[in-house]
Design an enzyme around this catalytic site. Sequence first.
Site, PDB file in Angstrom:
ATOM      1  N   LYS A 253       0.777  -1.188   0.013  1.00  0.00           N
ATOM      2  CA  LYS A 253      -0.136  -0.083   0.048  1.00  0.00           C
ATOM      3  C   LYS A 253       0.813   1.429  -0.073  1.00  0.00           C
ATOM      4  CE  LYS A 253      -4.327   1.257   0.043  1.00  0.00           C
ATOM      5  NZ  LYS A 253      -5.571   0.452  -0.525  1.00  0.00           N
TER       6      LYS A 253
ATOM      7  N   ASP B  79      -7.273   4.469  -4.563  1.00  0.00           N
ATOM      8  CA  ASP B  79      -7.849   4.258  -3.350  1.00  0.00           C
ATOM      9  C   ASP B  79      -8.570   5.679  -3.021  1.00  0.00           C
ATOM     10  OD1 ASP B  79      -7.877   2.435  -0.845  1.00  0.00           O
ATOM     11  OD2 ASP B  79      -7.339   4.228   0.050  1.00  0.00           O
TER      12      ASP B  79
HETATM   13  P1  NDP Z   1     -12.983   7.737  -2.738  1.00  0.00           P
HETATM   14  O1  NDP Z   1     -11.718   8.973  -2.859  1.00  0.00           O
HETATM   15  O2  NDP Z   1     -13.463   7.950  -4.360  1.00  0.00           O
HETATM   16  O3  NDP Z   1     -14.334   8.160  -2.081  1.00  0.00           O
HETATM   17  C1  NDP Z   1     -14.057   8.193  -0.686  1.00  0.00           C
HETATM   18  C2  NDP Z   1     -15.297   8.770   0.148  1.00  0.00           C
HETATM   19  O4  NDP Z   1     -15.260   8.721   1.573  1.00  0.00           O
HETATM   20  C3  NDP Z   1     -15.661  10.083  -0.100  1.00  0.00           C
HETATM   21  O5  NDP Z   1     -17.211  10.526  -0.278  1.00  0.00           O
HETATM   22  C4  NDP Z   1     -15.007  10.863   1.182  1.00  0.00           C
HETATM   23  O6  NDP Z   1     -15.627  11.988   1.324  1.00  0.00           O
HETATM   24  C5  NDP Z   1     -15.344   9.805   2.109  1.00  0.00           C
HETATM   25  N1  NDP Z   1     -14.376  10.019   3.230  1.00  0.00           N
HETATM   26  C6  NDP Z   1     -12.994  10.025   3.013  1.00  0.00           C
HETATM   27  N2  NDP Z   1     -12.448  10.219   4.025  1.00  0.00           N
HETATM   28  C7  NDP Z   1     -13.335  10.695   4.812  1.00  0.00           C
HETATM   29  C8  NDP Z   1     -13.347  10.927   6.308  1.00  0.00           C
HETATM   30  N3  NDP Z   1     -12.046  10.945   7.156  1.00  0.00           N
HETATM   31  N4  NDP Z   1     -14.376  11.033   6.866  1.00  0.00           N
HETATM   32  C9  NDP Z   1     -15.570  11.035   6.369  1.00  0.00           C
HETATM   33  N5  NDP Z   1     -15.616  10.509   4.961  1.00  0.00           N
HETATM   34  C10 NDP Z   1     -14.443  10.404   4.464  1.00  0.00           C
HETATM   35  O7  NDP Z   1     -12.488   6.657  -2.410  1.00  0.00           O
HETATM   36  P2  NDP Z   1     -12.976   5.084  -2.645  1.00  0.00           P
HETATM   37  O8  NDP Z   1     -14.347   5.151  -2.714  1.00  0.00           O
HETATM   38  O9  NDP Z   1     -11.999   4.619  -3.671  1.00  0.00           O
HETATM   39  O10 NDP Z   1     -12.455   4.107  -1.229  1.00  0.00           O
HETATM   40  C11 NDP Z   1     -13.452   4.386  -0.115  1.00  0.00           C
HETATM   41  C12 NDP Z   1     -13.108   3.191   0.769  1.00  0.00           C
HETATM   42  O11 NDP Z   1     -12.991   1.790   0.196  1.00  0.00           O
HETATM   43  C13 NDP Z   1     -11.521   3.218   1.543  1.00  0.00           C
HETATM   44  O12 NDP Z   1     -11.586   2.755   2.802  1.00  0.00           O
HETATM   45  C14 NDP Z   1     -10.621   2.426   0.708  1.00  0.00           C
HETATM   46  O13 NDP Z   1      -9.637   2.012   1.379  1.00  0.00           O
HETATM   47  C15 NDP Z   1     -11.777   1.405   0.228  1.00  0.00           C
HETATM   48  N6  NDP Z   1     -11.433   0.547  -1.012  1.00  0.00           N
HETATM   49  C16 NDP Z   1     -11.612   1.110  -1.934  1.00  0.00           C
HETATM   50  C17 NDP Z   1     -11.319   0.187  -3.193  1.00  0.00           C
HETATM   51  C18 NDP Z   1     -11.084   0.817  -4.533  1.00  0.00           C
HETATM   52  O14 NDP Z   1     -11.150   0.044  -5.594  1.00  0.00           O
HETATM   53  N7  NDP Z   1     -11.297   2.060  -4.829  1.00  0.00           N
HETATM   54  C19 NDP Z   1     -10.694  -1.044  -3.105  1.00  0.00           C
HETATM   55  C20 NDP Z   1     -11.060  -1.653  -1.674  1.00  0.00           C
HETATM   56  C21 NDP Z   1     -11.048  -0.965  -0.639  1.00  0.00           C
HETATM   57  P3  NDP Z   1     -14.799  13.474   0.893  1.00  0.00           P
HETATM   58  O15 NDP Z   1     -15.182  13.631  -0.599  1.00  0.00           O
HETATM   59  O16 NDP Z   1     -15.660  14.376   1.778  1.00  0.00           O
HETATM   60  O17 NDP Z   1     -13.504  13.159   1.253  1.00  0.00           O
END
Ligand code: NDP
Length: 450
Positions: A126, A166
């Site tokens: 990572k 991510d």
């Molecule tokens: P994105 O950046 O596309 O979206 C993240 C979302 O989560 C946004 O809506 C963001 O809001 C919100 N968010 C992020 N940090 C916080 C926080 N501290 N408090 C509240 N809301 C928060 O990321 P992904 O959708 O790709 O990833 C989301 C989760 O899924 C993560 O945990 C990631 O590790 C996991 N994941 C992702 C994979 C992938 O293929 N993308 C694979 C496996 C797991 P805002 O815009 O306000 O920051």
Amino acid sequence: MSEYVERVYKHVVEKNPAQPEFHQAVKEVLESLTPVFERNPGYEKQKVLERITEPERVIMFRVPWVDDNGEIQVNRGMRVQFNSAIGPYKGGLRFHPSVNLGIIKFLGFEQIFKNSLTGLSMGGGKGGSDFDPKGKSDNEVMRFCQSFMTELYRHIGGRVDVPAGDIGVGGREIGYLYGQWKKITKRFEPVLTGKSLEYGGSLIRPEATGYGATYFALEMLKTRNEDFKDKLVAISGSGNVAQHATEKVNQLGGKVVTLSDSSGFIFDPDGVTGKKYEFFIELKQVRRGRIKEYAEEFGVEYYAGERPWKVAAEHGVKIAMPCATQNELNAEEAKALVDGGLIAISEGANMPSTLEATEIFLENKVLFGPGKAANAGGVAVSGLEMAQNFSFTAWDSQTVDQKLHQIMINIHKAAYQAAEEYGHPGNYVMGANIAGFKKVAEAMIAQGHW
Ligand code: NDP
């Protein structure tokens, strides 16, 4: 915890101060493994736990770049190459101001077991940076990505270490990173996944994590003769994972009533469907707007600065899919959801439930799909993207989706069966940890002391 497991956990905490998320991830995995060590005393002699909790390599570097005002900015970049026993290091890059070594280590550690569960040849890694893409121009993001890759390229390769997206790293960032890597190396190989279709990306990769988490939830529901039809579903986040989980839940007949971002959440009792779903996708993917605008557009409730779980519980949500970030669902919220009649939770995000919340779900026999199993669809399709690249071919979306679906069914089965075999039927946390761990442990032992 057994004496051995406890000793290793204490050592990890002492040796890695100020890394609470890493401690939390290690604790969850190690606790689950106690029965494995009871049955396989050889693992202790081989010091498998001592080795598996120590990354093979950590790379940390300076990322200087120039903003649109001509000012020099300096961020920190890092890559944790945690374990390569079963394949090249594989895991995403996170760009978010909260990124630090402890968070990247927790994610890299989880990734080892998740990748093992997919059945593909991928080790765990990572990386990321404390860079915040929010509010930056495309040119600023590009200059940052180019600087980041100017150092990272030395350490990665299609058969060495293959980063992906991510939080904060989507198609745009992968494109800039890949462009810089190719400029430096003049090679074509799957050094990054999550690429656009035009230059080697796979169909269904953007959808894979959200779809996969939904497929996993469906498999869990089937064990109780349930499905998504007409059930209220609470989703958190509004990024890549949340968007495609919403799409798949809609297809399966569920009703998504919440979405969130770091500023607050919306509650839409009629579900995020049809034109509203299209608005949501355009809002997030094209305009990069805030979820609050959904509430303004459709006149639904918006709760500033709050998380969705308690309101979801008040409305009797049956399925929860946290898809935002780590530790976004605590014990109090878990209790409320259980009292509200929750039957299943499928973690789209990594470690979104605190250890205490997880305990409450398990005690109350809620079907609980931990992130390392439920969200493994993303990395699985990344593995399929690599396979397509190495064979200079491209599969159609139906083929990739079918393979993804089958992988999620297999992961569910592996976790389910391991939980039964080790005397904890229905406990997917134990099942996923045990099934993921055993393959890596055997591979490490087979390859000698390294
Ligand atoms: P994105 O950046 O596309 O979206 C993240 C979302 O989560 C946004 O809506 C963001 O809001 C919100 N968010 C992020 N940090 C916080 C926080 N501290 N408090 C509240 N809301 C928060 O990321 P992904 O959708 O790709 O990833 C989301 C989760 O899924 C993560 O945990 C990631 O590790 C996991 N994941 C992702 C994979 C992938 O293929 N993308 C694979 C496996 C797991 P805002 O815009 O306000 O920051």
